[in-house]
Scaffold this active site. Sequence first.
Site, short mmCIF file in Angstrom:
data_model
loop_
_atom_site.label_atom_id
_atom_site.label_comp_id
_atom_site.label_asym_id
_atom_site.label_seq_id
_atom_site.Cartn_x
_atom_site.Cartn_y
_atom_site.Cartn_z
N GLY A 70 0.82 -1.22 0.00
CA GLY A 70 0.00 0.00 0.00
C GLY A 70 0.85 1.26 0.00
CB THR A 95 -6.38 -0.63 -1.33
OG1 THR A 95 -5.64 -0.88 -0.13
CG2 THR A 95 -7.86 -0.61 -1.04
CG LEU A 131 1.99 -0.43 7.95
CD1 LEU A 131 2.86 0.17 6.87
CD2 LEU A 131 1.82 0.57 9.08
CE LYS A 149 -15.70 -11.98 9.39
NZ LYS A 149 -16.06 -12.90 8.30
N GLY A 160 -0.69 -12.02 18.22
CA GLY A 160 -0.37 -13.41 18.57
C GLY A 160 0.98 -13.82 18.01
CE1 TYR A 203 -9.05 2.71 8.39
CE2 TYR A 203 -9.76 4.95 8.86
CZ TYR A 203 -8.79 4.07 8.45
OH TYR A 203 -7.56 4.53 8.11
N1 LIG Z 1 -2.40 7.24 4.58
C1 LIG Z 1 -2.75 7.94 5.64
O1 LIG Z 1 -2.78 9.18 5.63
C2 LIG Z 1 -3.09 7.24 6.94
C3 LIG Z 1 -3.52 8.01 8.00
C4 LIG Z 1 -3.84 7.38 9.19
C5 LIG Z 1 -3.71 6.02 9.30
N2 LIG Z 1 -3.30 5.29 8.26
C6 LIG Z 1 -3.21 3.85 8.45
O2 LIG Z 1 -2.02 3.35 7.85
C7 LIG Z 1 -2.26 2.07 7.30
C8 LIG Z 1 -1.86 2.07 5.83
O3 LIG Z 1 -2.59 3.08 5.16
P1 LIG Z 1 -2.33 3.40 3.61
O4 LIG Z 1 -2.68 4.82 3.39
O5 LIG Z 1 -0.98 2.92 3.20
O6 LIG Z 1 -3.48 2.52 2.94
P2 LIG Z 1 -3.39 1.60 1.63
O7 LIG Z 1 -4.80 1.25 1.27
O8 LIG Z 1 -2.55 2.24 0.59
O9 LIG Z 1 -2.62 0.32 2.18
C9 LIG Z 1 -3.24 -0.66 2.94
C10 LIG Z 1 -2.68 -1.99 2.50
O10 LIG Z 1 -3.28 -3.02 3.28
C11 LIG Z 1 -3.63 -4.09 2.40
N3 LIG Z 1 -4.71 -4.86 3.00
C12 LIG Z 1 -5.99 -4.49 3.22
N4 LIG Z 1 -6.66 -5.48 3.80
C13 LIG Z 1 -5.79 -6.51 3.96
C14 LIG Z 1 -5.89 -7.81 4.49
N5 LIG Z 1 -7.05 -8.28 4.99
N6 LIG Z 1 -4.80 -8.61 4.50
C15 LIG Z 1 -3.63 -8.16 3.99
N7 LIG Z 1 -3.47 -6.94 3.47
C16 LIG Z 1 -4.55 -6.11 3.45
C17 LIG Z 1 -4.03 -3.40 1.11
O11 LIG Z 1 -4.01 -4.27 -0.01
C18 LIG Z 1 -2.98 -2.30 1.04
O12 LIG Z 1 -1.81 -2.77 0.41
C19 LIG Z 1 -3.74 1.76 7.53
O13 LIG Z 1 -3.86 0.95 8.69
C20 LIG Z 1 -4.35 3.12 7.76
O14 LIG Z 1 -5.48 3.03 8.62
C21 LIG Z 1 -3.00 5.87 7.07
#
Ligand SMILES: NC(=O)c1ccc[n+]([C@@H]2O[C@H](COP(=O)([O-])OP(=O)(O)OC[C@H]3O[C@@H](n4cnc5c(N)ncnc54)[C@H](O)[C@@H]3O)[C@@H](O)[C@H]2O)c1
Length: 205
Positions: A70, A95, A131, A149, A160, A203
């Site tokens: 991501g 994503t 992440l 989930k 774990g 979320y």
């Molecule tokens: N980007 C931001 O500004 C921001 C701000 C606050 C928090 N976050 C947190 O940081 C983390 C990453 O955010 P991001 O912006 O890179 O989002 P993103 O959507 O680009 O990346 C998330 C990644 O998680 C993977 N993913 C989703 N569900 C999954 C699953 N069940 N099993 C395995 N992989 C799975 C997706 O394929 C993706 O590669 C998230 O937890 C988000 O809540 C991001």
Amino acid sequence: MLHTKNNKISLFVLILIIVYTSQIIYCQDDKILALEKRIQDLEARQQQYPEVTFLTYKDRKRILVTGGAGFVGSHLVDRLMLAGHEVIVADNFFTGRKRNIEHWIGHENFELINHDIVNPLYIEVDQIYHLASPASPPHYMYNPVKTIKVNSIGTINMLGLARRVRARLLFASTSEVYGDPEVHPQKETYFGNVNPFGPRSCYDE
Ligand SMILES: NC(=O)c1ccc[n+]([C@@H]2O[C@H](COP(=O)([O-])OP(=O)(O)OC[C@H]3O[C@@H](n4cnc5c(N)ncnc54)[C@H](O)[C@@H]3O)[C@@H](O)[C@H]2O)c1
């Protein structure tokens, strides 16, 4: 007379079969050539990795990045790889995109696992950056139950794993855990303003 006509038809059919077969062979040759070129390109590309720092066995860590394909994860992967660590990305590509990390595929320090973290993952690591989560409204509202989930069962799975292998874990979480904040900036003593029934509740990690 009838015999001659039959012969002509047979000859015509035979010619048609020959033309059709040669077309198939010609197309297959084209496909094989294209595939060979793609393999050559991939093999050539594998040689050109960004230069990584050499770390001794003692300093090199095995690091799991869930959601590493991501936005945040792929930049973190770059950072950790360049620093010389062994990086394992676990992502289900909901994503995330392979192209975000494709420049590391095949590198001896890099491993990519297509894995949904709602299912347990049994590997040996020193650190975990957790992440993985749908992270924008269209994505986490696409399947709210799945989002819950990922952020509950998925996180329990990672905790774990961390406990089992004694790894340190960093969880990205989100400011959404505070809901729409009533104060700015939020101090450590602020407990948030979360709506457990609202559209973002799935979320609210
Ligand atoms: N980007 C931001 O500004 C921001 C701000 C606050 C928090 N976050 C947190 O940081 C983390 C990453 O955010 P991001 O912006 O890179 O989002 P993103 O959507 O680009 O990346 C998330 C990644 O998680 C993977 N993913 C989703 N569900 C999954 C699953 N069940 N099993 C395995 N992989 C799975 C997706 O394929 C993706 O590669 C998230 O937890 C988000 O809540 C991001």
